[in-house]
Enzyme design. Structure first.
Site, PDB file in Angstrom:
ATOM      1  N   TYR A 150      -2.936   6.837   2.070  1.00  0.00           N
ATOM      2  CA  TYR A 150      -3.787   5.648   2.053  1.00  0.00           C
ATOM      3  C   TYR A 150      -5.126   5.987   2.698  1.00  0.00           C
ATOM      4  O   TYR A 150      -5.199   6.268   3.891  1.00  0.00           O
ATOM      5  CB  TYR A 150      -3.067   4.517   2.789  1.00  0.00           C
ATOM      6  CG  TYR A 150      -3.776   3.181   2.858  1.00  0.00           C
ATOM      7  CD1 TYR A 150      -4.965   2.924   2.187  1.00  0.00           C
ATOM      8  CD2 TYR A 150      -3.233   2.157   3.637  1.00  0.00           C
ATOM      9  CE1 TYR A 150      -5.599   1.703   2.269  1.00  0.00           C
ATOM     10  CE2 TYR A 150      -3.858   0.913   3.722  1.00  0.00           C
ATOM     11  CZ  TYR A 150      -5.037   0.694   3.037  1.00  0.00           C
ATOM     12  OH  TYR A 150      -5.653  -0.528   3.138  1.00  0.00           O
ATOM     13  N   ILE A 209      -3.339  -1.775  -5.437  1.00  0.00           N
ATOM     14  CA  ILE A 209      -2.772  -2.581  -4.354  1.00  0.00           C
ATOM     15  C   ILE A 209      -3.862  -3.585  -3.998  1.00  0.00           C
ATOM     16  O   ILE A 209      -4.888  -3.225  -3.424  1.00  0.00           O
ATOM     17  CB  ILE A 209      -2.362  -1.706  -3.161  1.00  0.00           C
ATOM     18  CG1 ILE A 209      -1.264  -0.732  -3.599  1.00  0.00           C
ATOM     19  CG2 ILE A 209      -1.861  -2.572  -2.001  1.00  0.00           C
ATOM     20  CD1 ILE A 209      -0.811   0.255  -2.542  1.00  0.00           C
ATOM     21  N   LYS A 257      -3.634   5.935  -2.473  1.00  0.00           N
ATOM     22  CA  LYS A 257      -4.362   4.680  -2.639  1.00  0.00           C
ATOM     23  C   LYS A 257      -5.736   4.869  -2.022  1.00  0.00           C
ATOM     24  O   LYS A 257      -5.857   5.277  -0.863  1.00  0.00           O
ATOM     25  CB  LYS A 257      -3.636   3.535  -1.939  1.00  0.00           C
ATOM     26  CG  LYS A 257      -4.442   2.232  -1.897  1.00  0.00           C
ATOM     27  CD  LYS A 257      -3.860   1.226  -0.919  1.00  0.00           C
ATOM     28  CE  LYS A 257      -4.738  -0.019  -0.817  1.00  0.00           C
ATOM     29  NZ  LYS A 257      -4.255  -0.971   0.209  1.00  0.00           N
TER      30      LYS A 257
END
Length: 302
Positions: A137, A211, A165
């Protein structure tokens, strides 16, 4: 390790709270059902929008236990288990595995500056300690540390590091991550957009979803971006993605996840405020949110 596809629109679900800051688990269950009923493809517990940065370890376990129980296998459950230290990240990741999460999302360590070698060693140590699918992330504006595409390529060689992500807002970085993921030689590597505006563009470039914090406000609209794209209606997906821009324009009034939670409450959901001190929205922001929410309701955005 159970194989899993990381795709679609994953909701970084809010952590509902009472006015005193304690967690409202009954409302959390209602929000899980609301997300799934509107077509969301995954639930992500205690991410940025879930205020993972301000929850204790015991609160995180309680939230994740509730989410896993309420989801009951209907969609994959992601858990944000990153911490500043490698030790705590492993502890949180182990907890998430015990509770029954499907995927770990691990944010870069924050506050202290980290070299790319330190980031590599950190993520590698976690991956070797917890046999679960891991999504790296990247959100440098919040952590101060960015994962270089070269480091993503190197980490992709580790079997259970299966995706990344990117919330940098830099589409060039997303493209570089997609390219870096092609070096994985032991399974598929997934790139997810953490910026809601870039989901369609990420899908067009070879990414697999997003997301999306805005899914807490508009779950049906956000989920349909992916569904339209997969059905071949790329223009429809693009226009739907653009439709959230008026809401995102309200982010100038405060911390984005505070704006998202405030908007969700204004829609009539008992999610409460964000935990202090990150819970203030000026009256001008409230007025702007009400105007945008009313306008979008007239356009049948849900």
């Amino acid at each position: 390790m159970k194989p899993i596809e990381l795709k679609g629109i994953i909701s970084p679900i809010l952590t509902p709270m009472f006015d005193d800051g304690s967690i409202n688990l009954d409302e959390l269950r209602l929000q899980v059902d609301r997300m799934i009923a509107h077509g969301i493809h995954g639930i992500f517990a205690f991410g940025t929008n879930g205020e993972g940065y301000i929850l204790s370890a015991s609160e995180k376990r309680s939230v994740l236990e509730t989410v896993v129980d309420q989801v009951n296998g209907r969609v994959p459950v992601y858990a944000g288990t990153g911490a500043i230290s490698t030790l705590e990240t492993i502890e949180q990741s182990t907890m998430a595995k015990e509770v029954g999460a499907d995927v770990l999302s691990i944010i870069t360590p924050s506050f202290a500056a980290a070299s790319q070698e330190e980031l590599y060693i950190h993520f590698k140590a976690v991956a070797e300690s917890v046999d679960m699918p891991i999504v790296l992330y990247n959100i440098p504006a919040r952590t101060g540390n960015s994962i270089a595409p070269e480091t993503v390529a190197k980490l992709s060689k580790i079997k259970n590091i299966v995706g990344v992500k990117d919330s940098s807002g830099n589409f060039s970085n997303i493209l570089a991550y997609i390219e870096a993921g092609k070096e994985k030689d032991n399974g598929e590597f997934y790139t997810l957009s953490g910026n809601d505006q870039l989901i369609t563009w990420t899908l067009m470039a070879g990414g697999t979803g997003g997301i999306a914090g805005c899914a807490n406000v508009y779950p049906k609209t956000m989920a349909s971006i992916y569904d339209l794209f997969i059905s071949g209606d790329i223009e429809g997906a693009r226009k739907t993605n653009e439709s959230i821009q008026t809401f995102r324009s309200c982010f100038k009034y405060g911390n984005p996840n505070t704006i998202v939670k405030t908007a969700t409450a204004l829609l009539g959901h008992n999610v409460g405020p964000c935990r202090a001190p990150f819970n203030q929205v000026p009256q001008a922001g409230i007025d702007a949110l009400k105007s945008v929410l009313n306008d979008n309701q007239s356009k049948n955005m849900h």
